[in-house]
Motif scaffolding. Structure first.
Motif, short mmCIF file in Angstrom:
data_model
loop_
_atom_site.label_atom_id
_atom_site.label_comp_id
_atom_site.label_asym_id
_atom_site.label_seq_id
_atom_site.Cartn_x
_atom_site.Cartn_y
_atom_site.Cartn_z
N ILE A 136 0.83 -1.20 0.00
CA ILE A 136 0.00 0.00 0.00
C ILE A 136 0.87 1.26 0.00
CG2 ILE A 136 -1.61 1.40 1.36
CD1 ILE A 136 -3.02 -0.88 0.00
N ARG A 137 0.61 2.10 -0.98
CA ARG A 137 1.28 3.40 -1.09
C ARG A 137 0.23 4.50 -1.20
NH1 ARG A 137 6.74 3.44 -2.29
NH2 ARG A 137 7.66 1.36 -2.58
N LYS A 138 0.53 5.64 -0.56
CA LYS A 138 -0.38 6.78 -0.64
C LYS A 138 0.40 8.07 -0.54
CE LYS A 138 -4.27 9.05 -0.76
NZ LYS A 138 -5.05 9.12 -2.01
N SER A 139 0.19 8.94 -1.52
CA SER A 139 0.84 10.25 -1.54
C SER A 139 -0.20 11.35 -1.54
CB SER A 139 1.73 10.39 -2.78
OG SER A 139 2.78 9.45 -2.77
N PHE A 140 0.20 12.49 -1.02
CA PHE A 140 -0.59 13.72 -1.12
C PHE A 140 0.30 14.74 -1.79
CE2 PHE A 140 -2.25 11.34 2.47
CZ PHE A 140 -3.62 11.35 2.21
N GLY A 141 0.05 14.96 -3.09
CA GLY A 141 0.96 15.81 -3.84
C GLY A 141 2.33 15.15 -3.89
N PRO A 142 3.39 15.92 -3.63
CA PRO A 142 4.75 15.33 -3.69
C PRO A 142 5.12 14.53 -2.44
CG PRO A 142 4.88 17.65 -3.11
CD PRO A 142 3.43 17.37 -3.39
N LEU A 143 4.27 14.56 -1.41
CA LEU A 143 4.60 13.90 -0.15
C LEU A 143 4.07 12.47 -0.14
CD1 LEU A 143 5.71 14.04 2.76
CD2 LEU A 143 3.45 14.86 3.47
N GLU A 144 4.97 11.50 -0.10
CA GLU A 144 4.57 10.10 0.00
C GLU A 144 4.45 9.74 1.48
OE1 GLU A 144 5.54 5.88 -2.15
OE2 GLU A 144 7.25 7.10 -1.52
N VAL A 145 3.22 9.45 1.91
CA VAL A 145 2.95 9.19 3.33
C VAL A 145 3.08 7.71 3.66
CG1 VAL A 145 1.24 9.42 5.17
CG2 VAL A 145 1.45 11.21 3.44
N LEU A 146 2.52 6.86 2.81
CA LEU A 146 2.66 5.41 2.97
C LEU A 146 3.53 4.90 1.84
CD1 LEU A 146 -1.03 4.44 3.87
CD2 LEU A 146 0.85 5.03 5.43
N ARG B 237 -1.65 -7.02 19.76
CA ARG B 237 -0.48 -6.79 18.93
C ARG B 237 -0.31 -5.30 18.72
NH1 ARG B 237 0.24 -8.03 12.98
NH2 ARG B 237 -1.97 -8.55 13.05
N THR B 238 0.94 -4.85 18.73
CA THR B 238 1.25 -3.44 18.49
C THR B 238 2.04 -3.33 17.20
OG1 THR B 238 1.30 -2.96 20.86
CG2 THR B 238 2.35 -1.37 19.40
N ILE B 239 1.53 -2.52 16.28
CA ILE B 239 2.18 -2.33 14.98
C ILE B 239 2.83 -0.95 15.00
CG2 ILE B 239 1.80 -2.07 12.50
CD1 ILE B 239 -0.69 -3.97 13.00
N HIS B 240 4.12 -0.92 14.78
CA HIS B 240 4.89 0.32 14.81
C HIS B 240 5.06 0.86 13.39
CE1 HIS B 240 6.06 -0.19 19.07
NE2 HIS B 240 5.99 -1.47 18.77
N ILE B 241 4.65 2.10 13.19
CA ILE B 241 4.77 2.77 11.90
C ILE B 241 5.78 3.91 12.03
CG2 ILE B 241 3.59 4.05 10.07
CD1 ILE B 241 2.56 1.27 10.20
N ALA B 242 6.70 4.00 11.10
CA ALA B 242 7.64 5.12 11.07
C ALA B 242 8.01 5.38 9.61
CB ALA B 242 8.89 4.83 11.89
N ASP B 243 7.99 6.65 9.24
CA ASP B 243 8.36 7.04 7.88
C ASP B 243 7.58 6.29 6.81
OD1 ASP B 243 10.29 8.86 8.83
OD2 ASP B 243 11.75 7.25 9.05
N GLY B 244 6.31 6.04 7.10
CA GLY B 244 5.44 5.44 6.10
C GLY B 244 5.60 3.96 5.91
N LEU B 245 6.29 3.28 6.83
CA LEU B 245 6.52 1.84 6.72
C LEU B 245 6.26 1.15 8.05
CD1 LEU B 245 9.88 1.91 4.73
CD2 LEU B 245 7.70 1.05 3.84
N VAL B 246 5.82 -0.11 7.98
CA VAL B 246 5.73 -0.93 9.18
C VAL B 246 7.14 -1.33 9.58
CG1 VAL B 246 4.92 -3.11 10.15
CG2 VAL B 246 3.44 -1.81 8.60
N GLN B 247 7.49 -1.05 10.82
CA GLN B 247 8.82 -1.41 11.30
C GLN B 247 8.89 -2.91 11.54
OE1 GLN B 247 11.32 1.21 11.48
NE2 GLN B 247 9.58 1.76 10.18
N THR B 248 10.00 -3.51 11.27
CA THR B 248 10.14 -4.96 11.40
C THR B 248 9.85 -5.38 12.82
OG1 THR B 248 12.50 -4.68 11.79
CG2 THR B 248 11.81 -5.15 9.55
N GLY B 249 9.14 -6.52 12.91
CA GLY B 249 8.87 -7.08 14.25
C GLY B 249 7.75 -6.36 14.94
#
Length: 224
Positions: free
Chosen positions: A7-17, A206-218
């Motif tokens: 899953i990818r999502k941008s708003f204008g030039p900013l890629e959020v996911l 379960r806790t899912i950690h998101i940083a810089d538009g990505l799921v962090q490993t583990g």
């Protein structure tokens, strides 16, 4: 139950996911955490079909939701997804009972059936005596429990919650958190919760950690 791939999502030039891969199982209570601007709320809105991603796939309960047209998608959202927001988003001119009934009325459920279901949910929430009150006459905790009842109205597959306890005091926050797990245990409800509340995140399955538009490993179980 919920499966996201690339899953990818941008708003204008900013890629959020930037390529989210994620699976959530039925009856899980999952928290999504991360710093401000990490993409947590955008991810929740993609899962909730409020945003269409620029790339990737999204399946919910076996349905490829990205293939649905706008009307089909609105119908799917109404019947399969429930939403709880930080500031409850109740309609001020309607009573608690009428607010809870709203998703069923949108789905063209018989009004009598909708009223009976809404009354049952308010009773489950301990709010039977508040059903005729409008939001301005309810406490913060009562408003949020009405919002949860509204989210449950159409027996959704999953409830998506965005900072649901962010506007509550500590007592009401604790009661709301207990309610989520009670609903999972008694009704088999699935929850995906975006939160900054570390206490809530620690108690989820379960806790899912998101940083810089990505799921962090583990992404981690809460009991570790």
């Amino acid at each position: 139950m919920i499966e996201l791939c690339g899953i990818r999502k941008s708003f204008g030039p900013l890629e959020v996911l930037k390529g989210i891969d994620l699976k959530i199982e039925q009856r899980e209570v999952v928290s999504i955490v991360g710093p401000s601007g990490a993409g947590k709320t955008t991810l929740l809105q993609v899962i909730g079909t409020l945003y269409r991603p620029d790339a990737g796939s999204l399946h919910i309960s076996g349905t490829d939701v990205l293939t649905l047209g706008s009307r089909e998608l609105a119908r799917f959202r109404n019947r399969h997804l429930g939403f709880v927001f930080q500031f409850h988003q109740l309609l001020p001119e309607f009573t608690a009972l009428e607010n809870v009934m709203m998703p069923a009325l949108i789905a063209r459920t018989n009004r009598r059936e909708a009223k009976e279901r809404a009354a049952e949910l308010l009773d489950f929430m301990g709010l039977s005596d508040r059903s005729g009150h409008k939001p301005a006459e309810l406490s913060g905790g009562e408003k949020q429990r009405v919002a949860v009842a509204r989210a449950l109205m159409n027996r959704p597959d999953v409830i998506l919650a965005d900072e649901p306890s962010g506007s509550l005091d500590s007592r009401n926050k604790e009661e709301l958190h207990r309610l989520f797990f009670d609903l999972r245990d008694r009704l088999g409800q699935t929850f995906v919760i975006v939160t900054h509340d570390e206490e809530l995140a620690r108690t989820t399955d379960r806790t899912i950690h998101i940083a810089d538009g990505l799921v962090q490993t583990g992404d981690t179980p809460s009991n570790e």
